[in-house]
Design a protein around this motif. Sequence first.
Motif, PDB file in Angstrom:
ATOM      1  N   GLU A   1     -14.836  -3.095  -2.620  1.00 29.91           N
ATOM      2  CA  GLU A   1     -13.500  -3.081  -2.164  1.00 29.91           C
ATOM      3  C   GLU A   1     -12.793  -3.230  -3.000  1.00 29.91           C
ATOM      4  O   GLU A   1     -10.811  -2.430  -3.257  1.00 29.91           O
ATOM      5  CB  GLU A   1     -13.436  -4.241  -1.181  1.00 29.91           C
ATOM      6  N   HIS A   2     -12.595  -4.195  -3.833  1.00 27.79           N
ATOM      7  CA  HIS A   2     -12.065  -3.810  -5.249  1.00 27.79           C
ATOM      8  C   HIS A   2     -11.936  -2.646  -6.357  1.00 27.79           C
ATOM      9  O   HIS A   2     -10.740  -2.059  -6.932  1.00 27.79           O
ATOM     10  CB  HIS A   2     -12.486  -5.328  -6.370  1.00 27.79           C
ATOM     11  N   SER A   3     -13.008  -2.268  -6.117  1.00 27.23           N
ATOM     12  CA  SER A   3     -13.039  -0.661  -6.640  1.00 27.23           C
ATOM     13  C   SER A   3     -11.652   0.344  -6.270  1.00 27.23           C
ATOM     14  O   SER A   3     -11.312   0.727  -6.999  1.00 27.23           O
ATOM     15  CB  SER A   3     -14.678   0.147  -6.846  1.00 27.23           C
ATOM     16  N   ALA A   4     -11.978   0.135  -4.491  1.00 31.49           N
ATOM     17  CA  ALA A   4     -10.714   1.016  -3.469  1.00 31.49           C
ATOM     18  C   ALA A   4      -9.571   0.891  -3.977  1.00 31.49           C
ATOM     19  O   ALA A   4      -8.422   1.392  -4.274  1.00 31.49           O
ATOM     20  CB  ALA A   4     -11.272   0.709  -2.854  1.00 31.49           C
ATOM     21  N   ILE A   5      -8.927  -0.976  -4.725  1.00 32.31           N
ATOM     22  CA  ILE A   5      -7.694  -2.037  -4.351  1.00 32.31           C
ATOM     23  C   ILE A   5      -7.589  -0.511  -5.912  1.00 32.31           C
ATOM     24  O   ILE A   5      -6.040  -0.706  -6.766  1.00 32.31           O
ATOM     25  CB  ILE A   5      -7.986  -2.557  -4.658  1.00 32.31           C
ATOM     26  N   ALA A   6      -8.926  -1.056  -6.795  1.00 31.61           N
ATOM     27  CA  ALA A   6      -8.407  -0.424  -8.230  1.00 31.61           C
ATOM     28  C   ALA A   6      -8.028   1.216  -8.475  1.00 31.61           C
ATOM     29  O   ALA A   6      -6.738   1.136  -9.214  1.00 31.61           O
ATOM     30  CB  ALA A   6      -9.244  -1.468  -9.019  1.00 31.61           C
ATOM     31  N   GLN A   7      -8.541   1.760  -7.954  1.00 33.89           N
ATOM     32  CA  GLN A   7      -7.949   3.320  -7.818  1.00 33.89           C
ATOM     33  C   GLN A   7      -7.019   3.233  -7.097  1.00 33.89           C
ATOM     34  O   GLN A   7      -6.233   4.195  -7.804  1.00 33.89           O
ATOM     35  CB  GLN A   7      -9.288   3.818  -6.943  1.00 33.89           C
ATOM     36  N   ILE A   8      -6.123   2.779  -6.393  1.00 33.98           N
ATOM     37  CA  ILE A   8      -5.310   2.931  -5.683  1.00 33.98           C
ATOM     38  C   ILE A   8      -4.350   2.439  -6.364  1.00 33.98           C
ATOM     39  O   ILE A   8      -3.393   3.360  -6.494  1.00 33.98           O
ATOM     40  CB  ILE A   8      -5.016   2.014  -4.535  1.00 33.98           C
ATOM     41  N   LEU A   9      -4.059   1.100  -7.455  1.00 35.24           N
ATOM     42  CA  LEU A   9      -3.494   0.725  -7.927  1.00 35.24           C
ATOM     43  C   LEU A   9      -3.087   1.622  -9.255  1.00 35.24           C
ATOM     44  O   LEU A   9      -2.406   1.465  -9.929  1.00 35.24           O
ATOM     45  CB  LEU A   9      -3.395  -0.462  -8.393  1.00 35.24           C
ATOM     46  N   ASN A  10      -4.337   2.200  -9.241  1.00 36.02           N
ATOM     47  CA  ASN A  10      -4.437   3.165 -10.880  1.00 36.02           C
ATOM     48  C   ASN A  10      -3.100   2.321 -12.270  1.00 36.02           C
ATOM     49  O   ASN A  10      -3.245   3.247 -12.878  1.00 36.02           O
ATOM     50  CB  ASN A  10      -4.227   4.158 -10.598  1.00 36.02           C
ATOM     51  N   GLY A  11      -4.087   0.796 -12.112  1.00 34.79           N
ATOM     52  CA  GLY A  11      -3.388   0.889 -13.222  1.00 34.79           C
ATOM     53  C   GLY A  11      -1.981  -0.132 -13.120  1.00 34.79           C
ATOM     54  O   GLY A  11      -1.253  -0.522 -13.900  1.00 34.79           O
ATOM     55  N   ARG A  12      -1.007   0.623 -12.628  1.00 35.11           N
ATOM     56  CA  ARG A  12       0.491  -0.102 -12.114  1.00 35.11           C
ATOM     57  C   ARG A  12       0.523  -1.280 -11.306  1.00 35.11           C
ATOM     58  O   ARG A  12      -1.064  -1.641 -11.222  1.00 35.11           O
ATOM     59  CB  ARG A  12       1.128   0.799 -11.026  1.00 35.11           C
TER      60      ARG A  12
ATOM     61  N   ASP B   1       7.564  -0.024   0.472  1.00 36.44           N
ATOM     62  CA  ASP B   1       8.569   0.815   1.541  1.00 36.44           C
ATOM     63  C   ASP B   1       7.250   0.797   2.844  1.00 36.44           C
ATOM     64  O   ASP B   1       8.237   1.269   3.508  1.00 36.44           O
ATOM     65  CB  ASP B   1       8.471   2.354   0.456  1.00 36.44           C
ATOM     66  N   GLY B   2       6.026  -0.224   3.148  1.00 34.98           N
ATOM     67  CA  GLY B   2       5.619   0.333   4.189  1.00 34.98           C
ATOM     68  C   GLY B   2       4.973   1.230   4.433  1.00 34.98           C
ATOM     69  O   GLY B   2       3.892   1.676   5.332  1.00 34.98           O
ATOM     70  N   SER B   3       4.676   1.575   3.034  1.00 33.07           N
ATOM     71  CA  SER B   3       3.337   3.196   2.976  1.00 33.07           C
ATOM     72  C   SER B   3       1.906   2.449   2.880  1.00 33.07           C
ATOM     73  O   SER B   3       1.998   1.285   1.779  1.00 33.07           O
ATOM     74  CB  SER B   3       4.471   3.825   1.734  1.00 33.07           C
ATOM     75  N   VAL B   4       1.080   2.383   2.997  1.00 33.09           N
ATOM     76  CA  VAL B   4       0.305   2.002   3.110  1.00 33.09           C
ATOM     77  C   VAL B   4      -1.112   3.386   2.686  1.00 33.09           C
ATOM     78  O   VAL B   4      -1.236   4.680   3.102  1.00 33.09           O
ATOM     79  CB  VAL B   4      -0.779   2.153   4.211  1.00 33.09           C
ATOM     80  N   LEU B   5      -2.395   2.408   1.170  1.00 33.87           N
ATOM     81  CA  LEU B   5      -2.834   3.830   0.243  1.00 33.87           C
ATOM     82  C   LEU B   5      -4.387   3.175   0.688  1.00 33.87           C
ATOM     83  O   LEU B   5      -4.311   1.560   0.829  1.00 33.87           O
ATOM     84  CB  LEU B   5      -2.545   4.028  -0.888  1.00 33.87           C
ATOM     85  N   ALA B   6      -5.319   4.082   0.978  1.00 28.37           N
ATOM     86  CA  ALA B   6      -6.499   3.387   1.433  1.00 28.37           C
ATOM     87  C   ALA B   6      -7.382   5.176   0.590  1.00 28.37           C
ATOM     88  O   ALA B   6      -7.039   5.647  -0.089  1.00 28.37           O
ATOM     89  CB  ALA B   6      -6.877   4.217   3.353  1.00 28.37           C
TER      90      ALA B   6
ATOM     91  N   HIS C   1     -13.149   2.211   2.316  1.00 30.10           N
ATOM     92  CA  HIS C   1     -13.216   0.164   1.138  1.00 30.10           C
ATOM     93  C   HIS C   1     -12.332  -0.181   1.197  1.00 30.10           C
ATOM     94  O   HIS C   1     -12.703  -1.396   0.214  1.00 30.10           O
ATOM     95  CB  HIS C   1     -13.546   1.408   0.400  1.00 30.10           C
ATOM     96  N   SER C   2     -11.040  -0.490   1.364  1.00 27.81           N
ATOM     97  CA  SER C   2      -9.771  -1.204   1.075  1.00 27.81           C
ATOM     98  C   SER C   2      -8.097  -0.254   1.109  1.00 27.81           C
ATOM     99  O   SER C   2      -8.313   1.031   1.080  1.00 27.81           O
ATOM    100  CB  SER C   2      -9.653  -1.975   0.264  1.00 27.81           C
ATOM    101  N   MET C   3      -7.514  -0.954   1.656  1.00 27.70           N
ATOM    102  CA  MET C   3      -5.755  -0.589   1.869  1.00 27.70           C
ATOM    103  C   MET C   3      -5.022  -0.828   0.093  1.00 27.70           C
ATOM    104  O   MET C   3      -5.378  -2.541   0.612  1.00 27.70           O
ATOM    105  CB  MET C   3      -5.289  -0.170   3.172  1.00 27.70           C
ATOM    106  N   VAL C   4      -4.123  -0.492   0.143  1.00 25.98           N
ATOM    107  CA  VAL C   4      -2.879  -1.689  -0.552  1.00 25.98           C
ATOM    108  C   VAL C   4      -1.644  -1.610   0.263  1.00 25.98           C
ATOM    109  O   VAL C   4      -1.390   0.683   0.709  1.00 25.98           O
ATOM    110  CB  VAL C   4      -2.859  -1.097  -1.968  1.00 25.98           C
ATOM    111  N   GLU C   5      -0.590  -2.193   0.628  1.00 26.34           N
ATOM    112  CA  GLU C   5       0.501  -1.806   1.562  1.00 26.34           C
ATOM    113  C   GLU C   5       1.478  -2.104   0.582  1.00 26.34           C
ATOM    114  O   GLU C   5       1.543  -2.984  -0.213  1.00 26.34           O
ATOM    115  CB  GLU C   5       0.959  -2.478   2.492  1.00 26.34           C
ATOM    116  N   PHE C   6       2.700  -0.833   0.221  1.00 22.70           N
ATOM    117  CA  PHE C   6       3.401  -1.124  -0.418  1.00 22.70           C
ATOM    118  C   PHE C   6       4.979  -1.621   0.200  1.00 22.70           C
ATOM    119  O   PHE C   6       4.634  -1.598   1.649  1.00 22.70           O
ATOM    120  CB  PHE C   6       3.367   0.198  -1.325  1.00 22.70           C
TER     121      PHE C   6
END
Length: 385
Positions: A150-161, A252-257, A245-250
């Motif tokens: 799950e945390h790997s998924a979040i780290a991959q989505i955020l990609n250092g941002r 603007d309402g966009s969700v990356l998984a 494996h997890s998602m991040v909602e930004f």
Amino acid sequence: MKKLAILGSTGSIGTATLKVCAAHPESFRVLGLAAGKNVRLITDQVRAFKPRLVCLASEAAAMALKSALAGRKPEIVWGRQGLEKVAAMPGPDTVVSALSGSAGLLPTLAAIRAGRDVALANKEALVMAGELLIAEAARRNVRIIPVDSEHSAIAQILNGRGLEHVRRILLTASGGPFLHYSREQLGRVTPQQALKHPRWKMGSKVTIDSATLMNKGLEVIEARWLFGVPPEQIQVVIHPESIIHSMVEFVDGSVLAQLSQPDMKGPIAYALSCPERLSDVVRPLDMVKVARLTFMEPDDKKFPALRLAYRALAAGGLMPAVMNAANEIAVHTFLEKKLSFSSIARLVKRVMDAFHYQGSMNLEAILWADRWARAESEKIIDRMQ
Ligand SMILES: NC(=O)c1ccc[n+]([C@@H]2O[C@H](COP(=O)([O-])OP(=O)(O)OC[C@H]3O[C@@H](n4cnc5c(N)ncnc54)[C@H](OP(=O)(O)O)[C@@H]3O)[C@@H](O)[C@H]2O)c1
């Protein structure tokens, strides 16, 4: 070529890590291994990977390994000091922290203090001492890279941002084997049933934690420290297929998984190679075959452990360490068939209710709280019998 030390090499994460290393011999060299009692498996691992330093939990296990090896042998050490020696040994770029339970805290800290990047599977270390480990890692300019999928998924989505555009983290959970059980059925669950996870093959502690949803609670706390997100921005979503494996909602309402087959080699390989990616780690995902992805809210009346973790996080200080220790005792006692499945969360709650300390927050205090919660748990279990 990345050099590694692996703590917990005979466990589920440890063996998956060594599979990744074996499949990419050009990318990894294993310098150190540490495990508990599984002499047979670590003997094979030493023969295959030829580490320089190896640790086992006891002197007897270390001697058994020594006599099982012929020819040139690695240095063999044992016990808590031995573990910390492997964690801080000269040479590795990254230490894989994959012991189970609170035994992982001091070696993880030793690895950070030695300036090693840490690929962290041992979530209990962050639950017990998140603030301290994150501060120590920042001071030493060390990366703590998540192995939990799950945390790997979040780290991959955020990609250092940074988090300035993040509204919520959606932490997915399979829901475990008893998702659709009634409270009465949960009361009758046996260790044998609870050890059969529908999606993941894992060590016994994390498998039971997955069945009670305490695992997700521990992961909420882990996410709070890894990503600096407040608990109200972390939402748990049950997703039985374990494909997202997890998602991040930004904002603007966009969700990356992040999606893949449920196979821990994926997040392990990413933790060891990021920002690069190794090829052919996990079987490709056929979305047509997957066909349906479903989501639901967790039922915290049936699975109160999740609520306890949010409560521990809100209380802060030593409460997460107290919760973690009580849970370890509860799981152990359940596996010995001396506590019912439903009593795991009940015991953890009673230990948390009894904890009123408001003092300083440092390593000594954390280790004291861990010991206090274990003793308190044993006392309450005696009264429960
Ligand atoms: N398994 C997964 O899919 C998964 C996924 C995400 C996160 N995690 C996390 O990763 C960590 C490890 O999980 P796991 O499933 O790999 O556990 P596991 O299969 O039970 O393996 C635990 C490892 O730690 C060693 N160990 C335990 N206590 C020790 C001690 N006191 N001294 C030295 N070695 C000790 C064991 O050695 P012996 O077996 O030789 O005694 C084994 O190598 C946990 O924190 C878990 O929550 C696991």
